[in-house]
Design a protein around this motif. Sequence first.
Motif, mmCIF file in Angstrom:
data_model
loop_
_atom_site.group_PDB
_atom_site.id
_atom_site.type_symbol
_atom_site.label_atom_id
_atom_site.label_comp_id
_atom_site.label_asym_id
_atom_site.label_seq_id
_atom_site.Cartn_x
_atom_site.Cartn_y
_atom_site.Cartn_z
ATOM 1 N N MET A 184 -4.463 -23.987 3.338
ATOM 2 C CA MET A 184 -4.311 -24.532 5.116
ATOM 3 C C MET A 184 -4.698 -24.169 6.053
ATOM 4 N N VAL A 185 -5.055 -23.290 6.327
ATOM 5 C CA VAL A 185 -5.762 -22.608 7.717
ATOM 6 C C VAL A 185 -6.790 -22.683 7.280
ATOM 7 N N GLU A 186 -7.765 -22.976 6.034
ATOM 8 C CA GLU A 186 -9.543 -22.599 5.625
ATOM 9 C C GLU A 186 -9.702 -24.369 5.810
ATOM 10 N N LEU A 187 -8.434 -24.945 5.433
ATOM 11 C CA LEU A 187 -9.254 -26.372 5.281
ATOM 12 C C LEU A 187 -9.343 -26.855 7.015
ATOM 13 N N ASP A 188 -8.172 -26.796 7.702
ATOM 14 C CA ASP A 188 -8.451 -27.094 8.826
ATOM 15 C C ASP A 188 -9.290 -26.488 9.853
ATOM 16 N N GLU A 189 -9.552 -25.014 8.528
ATOM 17 C CA GLU A 189 -10.877 -24.285 10.081
ATOM 18 C C GLU A 189 -12.442 -25.396 9.834
ATOM 19 N N ALA A 190 -12.102 -25.536 8.265
ATOM 20 C CA ALA A 190 -13.444 -26.401 7.898
ATOM 21 C C ALA A 190 -13.636 -28.539 8.025
ATOM 22 N N THR A 191 -12.585 -28.441 8.128
ATOM 23 C CA THR A 191 -12.375 -30.120 8.717
ATOM 24 C C THR A 191 -12.247 -30.101 9.829
ATOM 25 N N ARG A 192 -11.792 -29.419 10.895
ATOM 26 C CA ARG A 192 -11.929 -29.603 12.102
ATOM 27 C C ARG A 192 -13.195 -29.805 13.446
ATOM 28 N N THR A 193 -13.275 -30.158 14.272
ATOM 29 C CA THR A 193 -14.259 -30.520 14.739
ATOM 30 C C THR A 193 -15.306 -29.310 15.113
ATOM 31 N N GLY A 194 -16.684 -28.803 14.578
ATOM 32 C CA GLY A 194 -17.426 -28.278 14.606
ATOM 33 C C GLY A 194 -17.771 -26.975 13.505
ATOM 34 N N LYS B 185 -22.540 -25.833 -2.802
ATOM 35 C CA LYS B 185 -21.505 -25.042 -2.446
ATOM 36 C C LYS B 185 -21.539 -24.843 -1.199
ATOM 37 N N THR B 186 -20.863 -24.516 -0.230
ATOM 38 C CA THR B 186 -20.843 -23.370 1.115
ATOM 39 C C THR B 186 -19.584 -22.444 1.351
ATOM 40 N N MET B 187 -19.489 -21.917 1.882
ATOM 41 C CA MET B 187 -18.253 -21.434 1.714
ATOM 42 C C MET B 187 -18.080 -20.824 2.845
ATOM 43 N N GLU B 188 -19.186 -21.079 3.976
ATOM 44 C CA GLU B 188 -19.339 -21.267 5.933
ATOM 45 C C GLU B 188 -18.194 -22.312 5.648
#
Length: 290
Positions: free
Chosen positions: A111-121, A75-78
């Motif tokens: 949902m904020v973390e989901l957005d961060e992880a699944t956004r472009t980049g 896993k990664t928390m990055e």
Amino acid sequence: MQARRFGHTGHLSTVAIFGAAAFWQVTQAQADATMQLVIDHGINHIDVAPSYGLAEERLGPWLARERNRFFVGCKTMERSQAGAAAELQRSLQRLRLDHVDLYQIHAITSMVELDEATRTGGALDAIRAAQEAGLTKYIGITGHGADSPAIFLEALRRFDFDSVLFPLNFVQVADPRYRENTDELLRQCQARDVGVMIIKAITKGPWGGRPQTHTTWYEPFDRMEDIQRAVNFALSFPVTGLCTAGDTTVLPLMLKACQNFTPQSAAEREALIHMAGQYEPLFAVEPASQ
């Protein structure tokens, strides 16, 4: 021990999945004894993360010589693409592997973390690139909070994840909103053939002011009768398996319970949920984060 198909990966995972968080701060000798126990019970699936203290280092010698025995999930928390790519390389070095079977976006709690992880980049881009490069076969997502089932329903709308990992126990499921989202998530996973791993199956509640007698950050059930009941409850849902608790002293009891798993009827599950009021849920259920 019973094995179940891990979604469309096709891997037949033992219903007990070794949670390497138990190696948070142990000696190599302690890890060696535990790994022999894991092998003696026929466990063929390991869950590990760089955030689990010494776990990757302690597993490394075993995976170097027993690679073909285990399906390995890391896993990664990055949340950024660069951060996740770099962390995967560090994990591979510590685990002494040239690839993992499953690499997961770890501990998505909003949902904020989901957005961060699944956004472009974001981290998902790094994991997709790692899959193309042969560094992981499959891609998953994990979460630990009260909103996990609801968040993962959205995650599955965004990407075809191969697996999800989230908490399920009779105390948590007693909350109506958590139960509703869990039931829907499990339906979606069945429809999409997504592998499902469960954590916190034997959770009794938060420690609160009580002395911490185990290395788990929550208080686990530690009597065989209670553990068996909790394991039977979780494995009676359409899931692949349970990640064992992060405590080497509870591990043998949980492995025994998984070996002796007996499906519960719907009435038996409802009876457990009805008695959950005597315990405090680990995660307080609040309106889903936006």
